[in-house]
Write a protein that holds these residues in place. Structure first.
Motif, PDB file in Angstrom:
ATOM      1  N   PHE A  24      30.391  32.944  47.574  1.00  0.00           N
ATOM      2  CA  PHE A  24      31.853  32.944  47.604  1.00  0.00           C
ATOM      3  C   PHE A  24      32.281  33.879  48.732  1.00  0.00           C
ATOM      4  O   PHE A  24      32.116  35.086  48.644  1.00  0.00           O
ATOM      5  CB  PHE A  24      32.402  33.425  46.261  1.00  0.00           C
ATOM      6  CG  PHE A  24      33.866  33.137  46.033  1.00  0.00           C
ATOM      7  CD1 PHE A  24      34.832  33.577  46.930  1.00  0.00           C
ATOM      8  CD2 PHE A  24      34.279  32.442  44.912  1.00  0.00           C
ATOM      9  CE1 PHE A  24      36.172  33.316  46.723  1.00  0.00           C
ATOM     10  CE2 PHE A  24      35.625  32.173  44.682  1.00  0.00           C
ATOM     11  CZ  PHE A  24      36.569  32.608  45.592  1.00  0.00           C
ATOM     12  N   SER A  30      39.230  30.750  47.197  1.00  0.00           N
ATOM     13  CA  SER A  30      38.633  29.792  46.271  1.00  0.00           C
ATOM     14  C   SER A  30      37.319  29.257  46.820  1.00  0.00           C
ATOM     15  O   SER A  30      37.024  29.382  48.013  1.00  0.00           O
ATOM     16  CB  SER A  30      39.597  28.629  46.005  1.00  0.00           C
ATOM     17  OG  SER A  30      39.852  27.910  47.197  1.00  0.00           O
ATOM     18  N   LEU A  31      36.547  28.667  45.928  1.00  0.00           N
ATOM     19  CA  LEU A  31      35.278  28.033  46.285  1.00  0.00           C
ATOM     20  C   LEU A  31      35.158  26.745  45.488  1.00  0.00           C
ATOM     21  O   LEU A  31      35.274  26.750  44.260  1.00  0.00           O
ATOM     22  CB  LEU A  31      34.097  28.954  45.964  1.00  0.00           C
ATOM     23  CG  LEU A  31      32.700  28.338  46.119  1.00  0.00           C
ATOM     24  CD1 LEU A  31      32.394  28.064  47.589  1.00  0.00           C
ATOM     25  CD2 LEU A  31      31.637  29.248  45.515  1.00  0.00           C
ATOM     26  N   TYR A  83      39.562  33.320  42.857  1.00  0.00           N
ATOM     27  CA  TYR A  83      39.508  34.779  42.750  1.00  0.00           C
ATOM     28  C   TYR A  83      40.927  35.314  42.848  1.00  0.00           C
ATOM     29  O   TYR A  83      41.701  34.900  43.721  1.00  0.00           O
ATOM     30  CB  TYR A  83      38.635  35.345  43.872  1.00  0.00           C
ATOM     31  CG  TYR A  83      38.598  36.855  43.943  1.00  0.00           C
ATOM     32  CD1 TYR A  83      38.388  37.627  42.803  1.00  0.00           C
ATOM     33  CD2 TYR A  83      38.762  37.515  45.162  1.00  0.00           C
ATOM     34  CE1 TYR A  83      38.342  39.007  42.871  1.00  0.00           C
ATOM     35  CE2 TYR A  83      38.712  38.900  45.243  1.00  0.00           C
ATOM     36  CZ  TYR A  83      38.508  39.640  44.094  1.00  0.00           C
ATOM     37  OH  TYR A  83      38.473  41.017  44.162  1.00  0.00           O
ATOM     38  N   PHE A 125      29.566  36.917  45.231  1.00  0.00           N
ATOM     39  CA  PHE A 125      30.843  37.144  45.905  1.00  0.00           C
ATOM     40  C   PHE A 125      30.580  38.100  47.058  1.00  0.00           C
ATOM     41  O   PHE A 125      30.098  39.219  46.860  1.00  0.00           O
ATOM     42  CB  PHE A 125      31.870  37.743  44.945  1.00  0.00           C
ATOM     43  CG  PHE A 125      33.191  38.043  45.599  1.00  0.00           C
ATOM     44  CD1 PHE A 125      34.137  37.045  45.760  1.00  0.00           C
ATOM     45  CD2 PHE A 125      33.478  39.311  46.069  1.00  0.00           C
ATOM     46  CE1 PHE A 125      35.355  37.313  46.374  1.00  0.00           C
ATOM     47  CE2 PHE A 125      34.687  39.592  46.689  1.00  0.00           C
ATOM     48  CZ  PHE A 125      35.625  38.586  46.840  1.00  0.00           C
TER      49      PHE A 125
END
Length: 224
Positions: A24, A30-31, A83, A125
């Protein structure tokens, strides 16, 4: 006496397009993750996120937009991870798990049991950090440890998580000492005491495979 039948549906029918982990990018909000249903029947999947260490008491600043999703037969669908923008460190990576479970269909036969298959996918992340994962692997340092006779300590002074497999010790002639460690993960700015079963003597070399972002193993060897 009642018989019990294990359904043939208990096989891995959900795949992730060859991905074994997801990164990420912390500069994005976003992913998107694509789920592929390889079965000739529709598949209902449940997706959730959790901390990599399994801690249920910390708030998770990330959500899945479709926690329950129906994927067409031999089709694909996507979920998106969002996120909230705060809550994760900005000076190092964070380790989470994306857990995707295939919800079993209702049994067609009496006295049969359906098995729910679950995939635990690594999710890293990664905020904007200096260097790269490859640089971090080269900076990994090994030194004798006091944890046990013949043990060594791995020191990771970088902000990256390092995943190693097939970690083994060898003497100075290259002969293996003890059994190899199949998998270990070293957190950012931390150390790990490597105790190899069956090896209690000083070693001359350590060999391992480093796992890249794409999930490919790269062989490494270091003198001790």
């Amino acid at each position: 006496m009642l018989g019990l039948t294990i359904s043939a549906n208990a096989r891995a029918e959900i795949s992730f397009g060859g991905f074994t982990r997801f990164i990420f990018d912390g500069e994005q909000q976003s992913l998107m993750v694509t789920l592929i249903n390889e079965d000739p029947q529709p598949a209902l999947v449940q997706s959730l996120l959790q901390w990599g260490d399994g801690d249920p008491n910390r708030d998770l600043p990330m959500v899945v937009n479709k926690p329950l999703l129906l994927i067409p037969a031999q089709g694909r669908a996507s979920i998106t991870l969002f996120y909230q923008g705060t809550g994760l460190p900005t000076d190092r990576e964070s380790f989470l798990l994306l857990r995707v479970m295939q919800v079993p269909q209702k049994p067609k036969e009496e006295n049969s049991m359906q098995i729910a298959l679950q995939h635990n996918m690594k999710l890293i992340f990664r905020p904007k950090l200096p260097g790269s994962l490859e640089d971090a692997v080269e900076k990994l340092r090994w030194a004798p440890s006091q944890a046990a006779p013949g043990s060594y300590q791995a020191r990771n002074d970088t902000p990256y998580y390092l995943t190693l497999t097939e970690v083994g010790l060898r003497d100075r002639t290259g002969i293996p000492c003890g059994n190899s460690i199949e998998h270990l993960m070293i957190a950012p700015f931390s150390s790990y005491d490597l105790i190899v079963p069956g090896c209690s003597q000083a070693a001359g070399q350590i060999s391992y495979q480093f796992i890249s972002d794409s999930g490919i193993a790269h062989a490494r060897q270091r003198d001790l």
